[in-house]
Design an enzyme around this catalytic site. Structure first.
Site, PDB file in Angstrom:
ATOM      1  N   ASP A   6       0.797  -1.151  -0.105  1.00  0.00           N
ATOM      2  CA  ASP A   6       0.063  -0.048   0.121  1.00  0.00           C
ATOM      3  C   ASP A   6       1.047   1.308   0.112  1.00  0.00           C
ATOM      4  OD1 ASP A   6      -1.606   2.039   0.323  1.00  0.00           O
ATOM      5  OD2 ASP A   6      -2.349   1.493   2.480  1.00  0.00           O
ATOM      6  N   LEU A   7       1.016   1.893  -1.111  1.00  0.00           N
ATOM      7  CA  LEU A   7       1.870   3.034  -1.391  1.00  0.00           C
ATOM      8  C   LEU A   7       1.036   4.286  -1.206  1.00  0.00           C
ATOM      9  CD1 LEU A   7       3.535   0.542  -2.830  1.00  0.00           C
ATOM     10  CD2 LEU A   7       4.546   2.228  -4.225  1.00  0.00           C
ATOM     11  N   GLY A   8       0.971   4.855  -0.034  1.00  0.00           N
ATOM     12  CA  GLY A   8       0.271   5.899   0.542  1.00  0.00           C
ATOM     13  C   GLY A   8       0.868   7.324   0.278  1.00  0.00           C
ATOM     14  N   ARG A  11       3.210   7.305   3.665  1.00  0.00           N
ATOM     15  CA  ARG A  11       4.248   6.186   3.893  1.00  0.00           C
ATOM     16  C   ARG A  11       3.704   4.931   3.275  1.00  0.00           C
ATOM     17  NH1 ARG A  11       2.128   3.531   9.864  1.00  0.00           N
ATOM     18  NH2 ARG A  11      -0.032   3.728   9.494  1.00  0.00           N
ATOM     19  N   LYS A  13       2.940   0.907   3.347  1.00  0.00           N
ATOM     20  CA  LYS A  13       2.771   0.113   4.262  1.00  0.00           C
ATOM     21  C   LYS A  13       2.604  -1.401   3.624  1.00  0.00           C
ATOM     22  CE  LYS A  13      -0.877   1.028   7.024  1.00  0.00           C
ATOM     23  NZ  LYS A  13      -2.349   1.279   7.533  1.00  0.00           N
ATOM     24  N   VAL A 101      -7.256   4.748  -6.184  1.00  0.00           N
ATOM     25  CA  VAL A 101      -7.450   3.184  -5.951  1.00  0.00           C
ATOM     26  C   VAL A 101      -7.556   3.003  -4.470  1.00  0.00           C
ATOM     27  CG1 VAL A 101      -4.916   2.777  -5.928  1.00  0.00           C
ATOM     28  CG2 VAL A 101      -6.105   0.986  -6.547  1.00  0.00           C
ATOM     29  N   ASP A 102      -7.064   3.597  -3.443  1.00  0.00           N
ATOM     30  CA  ASP A 102      -7.095   3.395  -2.284  1.00  0.00           C
ATOM     31  C   ASP A 102      -8.561   3.548  -1.705  1.00  0.00           C
ATOM     32  OD1 ASP A 102      -7.008   6.062  -2.978  1.00  0.00           O
ATOM     33  OD2 ASP A 102      -5.854   6.909  -1.043  1.00  0.00           O
ATOM     34  N   THR A 176      -3.490  31.154  19.316  1.00  0.00           N
ATOM     35  CA  THR A 176      -3.304  31.015  18.071  1.00  0.00           C
ATOM     36  C   THR A 176      -3.227  29.391  17.766  1.00  0.00           C
ATOM     37  OG1 THR A 176      -2.499  33.230  17.592  1.00  0.00           O
ATOM     38  CG2 THR A 176      -1.942  31.486  15.876  1.00  0.00           C
TER      39      THR A 176
END
Length: 252
Positions: A6-8, A11, A13, A101-102, A176
């Protein structure tokens, strides 16, 4: 065994699927030396028979991970690209490939796990929202900046907003840092609540609401309704996709 990737945006995974369970898991941020880290870790892992990946990042990072898989296991990844229909889920987009695709794999996981009809919210770099009906039809969704990206956008576009550190989420902030953090997190919470309100009539009135992504646990208490925290939806959706396509290949 199947190695799932899983290339997010934030990161990478990955997990080894052994039957119905993940036997090994790992994750690295993109600031790491991915090639070295993967080579070191994967050297101690059992060898998979297939590598299946989903990516929302650039081709250069896809290539770096693919090279690491080839070196470690002698296998090249099969990259899942968003289809019009698969695994019982029908994509709402007129141009199916434009749905991340995610997001599609999260829908696949939800449908396979019996959670539909549902609203799926994922909170990370972006906040994504999708509606899935009981028949596996994706009805559409929304995309917005995630809470941290929203804060970065304010800081990048202003001169006077310069908090001294990270703020806390408060009902009424008196500084703030807390004001910026509170406003952005509450804005995302309100967006999720509004999406559920708008989509619920199309989903039978009382859809399951799931929350995933790296910031899900922080956002969940801010919502006006009960939600189900569902981690690793992309990896779980990949597992469903990989199994279904193995069975299809055997039948063919």
């Amino acid at each position: 065994m199947i190695l799932l990737l899983d290339l997010g945006n934030t990161r990478l995974k990955f997990a080894l699927l052994d039957g119905a369970e993940f036997s090994h898991r790992g994750a690295f941020g993109w600031d790491a030396d991915i090639a070295h880290e993967l080579a070191t870790l994967w050297a101690s892992w059992p060898a998979p028979v297939r590598v299946v990946g989903a990516s929302v990042v650039d081709p250069a990072r896809e290539t770096a991970v693919a090279v690491a898989a080839q070196k470690a296991f002698g296998l090249s990844p099969v990259w899942v690209r968003t289809p019009a229909q698969a695994c019982g889920v029908t994509n709402a987009y007129a141009e199916p490939h434009r749905l991340g695709v995610d997001r599609f794999l999260a829908l696949v996981d939800a449908h396979a796990a019996g959670r539909s009809p549902c609203v799926l919210a994922s909170v990370g770099t972006a906040l994504t929202l999708d509606a899935l009906d009981a028949d596996g039809r994706h009805l559409g969704g929304w995309i917005a900046p995630g809470p941290l990206l929203m804060q970065q956008s304010v800081l990048g576009a202003t001169v006077q907003v310069r908090p001294g550190g990270a703020g806390a989420i408060r009902d009424l902030a008196d500084n703030t840092a807390d004001g910026l953090a509170s406003g952005c997190w509450q804005a995302c919470a309100a967006l999720v609540d509004r999406f559920v309100e708008r989509s619920a009539p199309l989903l039978g009135g009382h859809p399951t609401v799931t929350l995933g992504g790296g910031d899900a646990a922080v956002l969940a208490p801010l919502l006006e309704r009960e939600v189900l925290l569902v981690p690793d939806t992309v990896l779980r959706g990949l597992a469903v996709w990989a199994k279904a396509h193995t069975e299809t290949a055997k039948i063919a």
